[in-house]
Design an enzyme around this catalytic site. Sequence first.
Site, PDB file in Angstrom:
ATOM      1  N   SER A 123       0.873  -1.115   0.179  1.00  0.00           N
ATOM      2  CA  SER A 123       0.115   0.123  -0.020  1.00  0.00           C
ATOM      3  C   SER A 123       0.724   1.165  -0.034  1.00  0.00           C
ATOM      4  O   SER A 123       0.617   2.285  -0.306  1.00  0.00           O
ATOM      5  CB  SER A 123      -1.024  -0.053   1.153  1.00  0.00           C
ATOM      6  OG  SER A 123      -0.490  -0.600   2.238  1.00  0.00           O
ATOM      7  N   HIS A 144      -3.605  -3.454  -5.563  1.00  0.00           N
ATOM      8  CA  HIS A 144      -3.958  -3.009  -4.157  1.00  0.00           C
ATOM      9  C   HIS A 144      -5.108  -3.238  -3.912  1.00  0.00           C
ATOM     10  O   HIS A 144      -6.198  -2.521  -4.341  1.00  0.00           O
ATOM     11  CB  HIS A 144      -3.388  -1.657  -4.354  1.00  0.00           C
ATOM     12  CG  HIS A 144      -3.484  -1.017  -2.798  1.00  0.00           C
ATOM     13  ND1 HIS A 144      -3.856   0.353  -2.573  1.00  0.00           N
ATOM     14  CD2 HIS A 144      -3.246  -1.506  -1.762  1.00  0.00           C
ATOM     15  CE1 HIS A 144      -3.864   0.460  -1.160  1.00  0.00           C
ATOM     16  NE2 HIS A 144      -3.683  -0.439  -0.551  1.00  0.00           N
ATOM     17  N   GLU A 156      -6.830  -1.147  -6.970  1.00  0.00           N
ATOM     18  CA  GLU A 156      -5.880  -0.294  -7.732  1.00  0.00           C
ATOM     19  C   GLU A 156      -5.032  -1.266  -8.382  1.00  0.00           C
ATOM     20  O   GLU A 156      -4.219  -1.885  -7.897  1.00  0.00           O
ATOM     21  CB  GLU A 156      -5.307   0.843  -6.716  1.00  0.00           C
ATOM     22  CG  GLU A 156      -6.168   1.639  -6.189  1.00  0.00           C
ATOM     23  CD  GLU A 156      -5.562   2.648  -5.114  1.00  0.00           C
ATOM     24  OE1 GLU A 156      -6.158   3.747  -5.006  1.00  0.00           O
ATOM     25  OE2 GLU A 156      -4.777   2.108  -4.571  1.00  0.00           O
ATOM     26  N   ASN A 194      -4.891   6.587  -1.408  1.00  0.00           N
ATOM     27  CA  ASN A 194      -4.104   7.189  -0.281  1.00  0.00           C
ATOM     28  C   ASN A 194      -3.384   8.342  -0.448  1.00  0.00           C
ATOM     29  O   ASN A 194      -2.893   9.051   0.611  1.00  0.00           O
ATOM     30  CB  ASN A 194      -3.152   5.898   0.123  1.00  0.00           C
ATOM     31  CG  ASN A 194      -3.989   4.835   1.237  1.00  0.00           C
ATOM     32  OD1 ASN A 194      -4.693   5.183   1.867  1.00  0.00           O
ATOM     33  ND2 ASN A 194      -3.204   3.837   0.917  1.00  0.00           N
TER      34      ASN A 194
HETATM   35  N1  LIG Z   1      -3.892  -4.796   6.274  1.00  0.00           N
HETATM   36  C1  LIG Z   1      -4.492  -3.935   5.507  1.00  0.00           C
HETATM   37  O1  LIG Z   1      -5.340  -3.134   5.866  1.00  0.00           O
HETATM   38  C2  LIG Z   1      -3.733  -3.712   4.146  1.00  0.00           C
HETATM   39  C3  LIG Z   1      -4.518  -3.077   3.039  1.00  0.00           C
HETATM   40  C4  LIG Z   1      -4.016  -3.094   1.743  1.00  0.00           C
HETATM   41  C5  LIG Z   1      -2.814  -3.510   1.752  1.00  0.00           C
HETATM   42  N2  LIG Z   1      -1.915  -4.083   2.471  1.00  0.00           N
HETATM   43  C6  LIG Z   1      -0.639  -4.273   2.328  1.00  0.00           C
HETATM   44  O2  LIG Z   1      -0.669  -5.953   2.304  1.00  0.00           O
HETATM   45  C7  LIG Z   1       0.581  -6.439   2.798  1.00  0.00           C
HETATM   46  C8  LIG Z   1       0.324  -7.611   3.887  1.00  0.00           C
HETATM   47  O3  LIG Z   1      -0.421  -7.114   5.087  1.00  0.00           O
HETATM   48  P1  LIG Z   1      -1.292  -7.678   6.174  1.00  0.00           P
HETATM   49  O4  LIG Z   1      -1.806  -6.609   6.871  1.00  0.00           O
HETATM   50  O5  LIG Z   1      -2.140  -8.845   5.487  1.00  0.00           O
HETATM   51  O6  LIG Z   1       0.195  -8.271   7.004  1.00  0.00           O
HETATM   52  P2  LIG Z   1      -0.034  -9.421   7.893  1.00  0.00           P
HETATM   53  O7  LIG Z   1       0.990  -8.926   9.003  1.00  0.00           O
HETATM   54  O8  LIG Z   1      -1.384  -9.778   8.538  1.00  0.00           O
HETATM   55  O9  LIG Z   1       0.532 -10.616   7.098  1.00  0.00           O
HETATM   56  C9  LIG Z   1       1.799 -10.839   6.460  1.00  0.00           C
HETATM   57  C10 LIG Z   1       2.181 -12.147   6.377  1.00  0.00           C
HETATM   58  O10 LIG Z   1       3.357 -12.398   5.642  1.00  0.00           O
HETATM   59  C11 LIG Z   1       4.027 -13.540   6.063  1.00  0.00           C
HETATM   60  N3  LIG Z   1       5.422 -13.282   5.407  1.00  0.00           N
HETATM   61  C12 LIG Z   1       6.360 -12.341   5.984  1.00  0.00           C
HETATM   62  N4  LIG Z   1       7.633 -12.291   5.215  1.00  0.00           N
HETATM   63  C13 LIG Z   1       7.290 -12.992   4.324  1.00  0.00           C
HETATM   64  C14 LIG Z   1       8.023 -13.907   3.290  1.00  0.00           C
HETATM   65  N5  LIG Z   1       9.277 -13.275   3.143  1.00  0.00           N
HETATM   66  N6  LIG Z   1       7.571 -14.811   2.681  1.00  0.00           N
HETATM   67  C15 LIG Z   1       6.406 -15.226   2.653  1.00  0.00           C
HETATM   68  N7  LIG Z   1       5.556 -14.790   4.050  1.00  0.00           N
HETATM   69  C16 LIG Z   1       5.932 -14.131   4.612  1.00  0.00           C
HETATM   70  C17 LIG Z   1       3.903 -13.305   7.704  1.00  0.00           C
HETATM   71  O11 LIG Z   1       4.218 -14.575   8.264  1.00  0.00           O
HETATM   72  C18 LIG Z   1       2.396 -12.987   7.767  1.00  0.00           C
HETATM   73  O12 LIG Z   1       1.648 -14.322   7.710  1.00  0.00           O
HETATM   74  C19 LIG Z   1       1.452  -5.318   3.426  1.00  0.00           C
HETATM   75  O13 LIG Z   1       2.198  -5.106   2.492  1.00  0.00           O
HETATM   76  C20 LIG Z   1       0.398  -4.205   3.432  1.00  0.00           C
HETATM   77  O14 LIG Z   1       1.147  -3.046   3.146  1.00  0.00           O
HETATM   78  C21 LIG Z   1      -2.261  -4.092   3.783  1.00  0.00           C
END
Ligand SMILES: NC(=O)c1ccc[n+]([C@@H]2O[C@H](COP(=O)([O-])OP(=O)(O)OC[C@H]3O[C@@H](n4cnc5c(N)ncnc54)[C@H](O)[C@@H]3O)[C@@H](O)[C@H]2O)c1
Length: 505
Positions: A123, A144, A156, A194
């Site tokens: 994001s 996204h 997106e 954003n």
């Molecule tokens: N949470 C939100 O509202 C949201 C919205 C849009 C985008 N995002 C983006 O999505 C992505 C994930 O966010 P999230 O909130 O789901 O995070 P999260 O912490 O819930 O999940 C991340 C997962 O990735 C795993 N992980 C970490 N490093 C890894 C690797 N090298 N290989 C494989 N797995 C790995 C972790 O074990 C974890 O299970 C981020 O880039 C975030 O910016 C989040």
Amino acid sequence: MTALDLSSPVAVVGTGTMGQGIAQVALVAGHPVRLYDAAPGRAQAAADAIGARLDRLVEKDRLTGADRDAARARLLPAESLGDLADCALVVEAVLERLDVKQELFRELEGVVGEDCLLATNTSSLSVTAIGGALANPVRFVGLHFFNPAPLLPLVEVVSGFATDVTYATRAYETARAWGKTPVACADTPGFIVNRIARPFYAEAFAVYEAQGADPATIDAVLRECGGFKMGAFELTDLIGQDVNESVTHSVWQSFFQDVRFTPSLAQRRLVESGRLGRKSGHGWYDYAEDAERAEPHTAERQQPPAYVVAEGDLGPASELLALIREAGIPVREEDEDHGTRLVLPSGGQLALADGQTSVEFRDVVYFDLALDYRRATRIALSASQDTSPQTLAEATGLFQALGKDVSVIGDVPGMIVARTVARIVDLAHDAVAKGVATEEDIDTAMRLGVNYPLGPFEWSRRLGRNWAYALLDDLHLRDPSGRYAPSLALYRHAYASDKREGNTS
Ligand SMILES: NC(=O)c1ccc[n+]([C@@H]2O[C@H](COP(=O)([O-])OP(=O)(O)OC[C@H]3O[C@@H](n4cnc5c(N)ncnc54)[C@H](O)[C@@H]3O)[C@@H](O)[C@H]2O)c1
């Protein structure tokens, strides 16, 4: 039709909040889905969690039992990245760290086929920077999704510097085939939502920092007058102050500290104090069970004025004249070249927020912009120490006679809704001029991504082409930091309209 074939396996790497949601979307659409996570056991746990969610869909009659069983059979946790070799699309949703994402895609590039579409759900990082780690970044895009991905329709589709249009189109069409509403955008900080949503938070916090009003009053005005579903304070408490502040900070830094995106000091202190919002039990508001609910300031009842005189065209507020007449208050209309005001029996004036302050005029009360003056249930008024109490009382009584609650705020130029909408409109014009996205996609993104009642361009058309420019120009004069400086794109927009109407002065 360039969407991925439904028989093509899709992989999701990183199976936390977003990964699970995205996997569910691809799975329900009909793809075989592979889940991979670096933490042992987490991919299996994610598959179980998705299975449980499918069960709930069956209970709610939104999925048949047979479809659920077929979907479950298509969902496989992967032991290693090597298990993703036959996938046609890999969506990455791991930790938001550039080095971690780059390392992952470097490894993936050696595993998947040459034509596999590689996508990141980042994001706030640059899609171009993540793709820069690849030998062949033409098939690398941003996809996204918004949280919760199964429920929110917006995606997106972000093209990085090296992304080839064939792959961006494939990603776009695939998102559409999954039942989502994709919008295309260039890889600039914050993408569409954003970036353009920043003033919604920033202006509310700025009014608070200027001691113009308290959070409950600002939130109530944004909701009940501005037509936003939630106010900025309650919304950031829901999102998490740390999460919201970190997006603001990242956009500001990524734009090389562009003053238009400056983060809020008050929010910084809130985060430093550990008040992160609902999740910590306390943010702008206190969520303890016994906590007193913060109420907006609402003015005491006042007598309505015996009549009003309308001078000139009230522009976006012209509907008020009909409402005032319907309330039984006589309105005398007078043509005025310069004035666009309501004159009250006290001799004082009521004017729509325009970026000037009440103190500049002898006896004026400003009222805020409403999404819809008929449906608004609250209106904000601002007065200065020079405003006569009688003028303020008559202004208050006038809006109360129209059935509105009235919140009197400090002498804040541009008030609350008006400055917020003007800045959103400005950033939207600026984004189009810089090739970030089309007007239509920006309107769609802001309505679906953050639930705005109108897209910025719909708003702009409703308000008149030069309204936002004039307001920001006035604000910029009073706060020359550059924060309110209208963009060249908005200037062009306002100027072009004047010319079309034959007024080039
Ligand atoms: N949470 C939100 O509202 C949201 C919205 C849009 C985008 N995002 C983006 O999505 C992505 C994930 O966010 P999230 O909130 O789901 O995070 P999260 O912490 O819930 O999940 C991340 C997962 O990735 C795993 N992980 C970490 N490093 C890894 C690797 N090298 N290989 C494989 N797995 C790995 C972790 O074990 C974890 O299970 C981020 O880039 C975030 O910016 C989040």
